[in-house]
Design an enzyme around this catalytic site. Structure first.
Site, PDB file in Angstrom:
ATOM      1  N   CYS A 115       0.880  -1.298  -0.028  1.00  0.00           N
ATOM      2  CA  CYS A 115       0.070  -0.192  -0.073  1.00  0.00           C
ATOM      3  C   CYS A 115       0.861   1.321   0.106  1.00  0.00           C
ATOM      4  CB  CYS A 115      -1.092   0.199   1.437  1.00  0.00           C
ATOM      5  SG  CYS A 115      -2.552   0.936   0.775  1.00  0.00           S
ATOM      6  N   HIS A 209      -3.656  -5.125   0.899  1.00  0.00           N
ATOM      7  CA  HIS A 209      -3.307  -5.722   2.046  1.00  0.00           C
ATOM      8  C   HIS A 209      -3.028  -6.940   2.226  1.00  0.00           C
ATOM      9  CE1 HIS A 209      -2.477  -1.670   3.916  1.00  0.00           C
ATOM     10  NE2 HIS A 209      -3.280  -1.201   3.439  1.00  0.00           N
ATOM     11  N   GLU A 211      -1.283  -8.731   4.132  1.00  0.00           N
ATOM     12  CA  GLU A 211      -1.219  -9.243   5.419  1.00  0.00           C
ATOM     13  C   GLU A 211      -2.729  -9.143   6.206  1.00  0.00           C
ATOM     14  OE1 GLU A 211      -1.871  -4.985   5.975  1.00  0.00           O
ATOM     15  OE2 GLU A 211      -0.907  -6.153   4.566  1.00  0.00           O
TER      16      GLU A 211
END
Length: 233
Positions: A115, A209, A211
């Protein structure tokens, strides 16, 4: 063989509550280190430091993740401040740009930008950003999913060759592409969703994202690249 050591840049918060304490904090969402650990790496958090420290730090790492976070100061890419740009983080800008530049100079070090990390990679290569766009965030603090379309033959397209729905939260994006970077994934609305630096060094940035999701292929690819560093003269 020791596990590869993956550095993860941190968020800077002026005030964070810990039970009875409220303190300034350098932190990172746990999804980053959990993904690195699940893929066989050892995670270490990197709080901001003086930019000169980056060149000394990077040779000690086997890989690097530049994390998400607040908007990049538009002065970094020669643009006036749009009123819709959020609160800036000059300490992070200075440190993370220095870390990215040191990683690229080190040449053998794998780098994943997430990002804001992808946006900073683009800025570090002389690119610019769109300061506001709609449709890539559901609401304050709420992730949304949208589809990304990989570009065949790219590094990302090799890691994840099929279209995929990914967790996303951003209102800024790549505008003019930085020197040497190529687009390796698009959103259906034409937004640049991944960029990479062709060549032997593993350098990739994604706008979403990973994660926050369950697909660990990007982290696995980073850790695998960190196990087998490029031999440079």
């Amino acid at each position: 063989m020791p596990k590869p050591l993956i550095g993860i840049t941190t968020y800077l918060e002026a005030s964070t509550r810990y039970r009875v304490w409220e303190l300034a904090t350098a932190l990172a969402p746990s999804g980053y280190h959990e993904a690195v650990q699940a893929c066989g790496g050892t995670a270490v958090l990197l709080p901001p430091d003086e930019p000169e420290a980056a060149a000394e730090l990077l040779p000690r790492l086997d890989g690097l993740i530049v994390t998400g976070g607040p908007d990049v100061d538009p002065a970094r890419y020669g643009a006036p401040l749009d009123p819709r740009t959020g609160i800036l983080a000059p300490e992070r800008d200075r440190w993370e740009l220095a870390v990215i530049e040191a990683a690229l100079a080190h040449r053998g070090l794998p780098l994943l930008g997430v990002c804001r990390g992808m946006q900073l990679l683009n800025v570090a290569r002389g690119g610019t950003l769109v300061q506001h766009m709609d449709g890539h965030a559901a609401g304050p603090g709420e992730m949304s999913d949208h589809r990304v379309l990989p570009v065949a033959g790219t590094r990302y397209g090799t890691v994840a060759p099929e279209p995929a729905d990914v967790p996303t939260y951003h209102h800024q994006a790549v505008d003019r592409l930085g020197e040497g970077l190529v687009v390796s994934a698009w959103a259906e609305d034409g937004t640049v969703e991944a960029v990479e630096l062709p060549g032997e060094q593993w350098v990739l940035g994604v706008q979403w994202h990973p994660e926050q999701g369950k697909d660990l292929r990007l982290f696995q690819a980073l850790v695998t690249a960190a196990r087998t560093p490029v031999q440079v003269p």
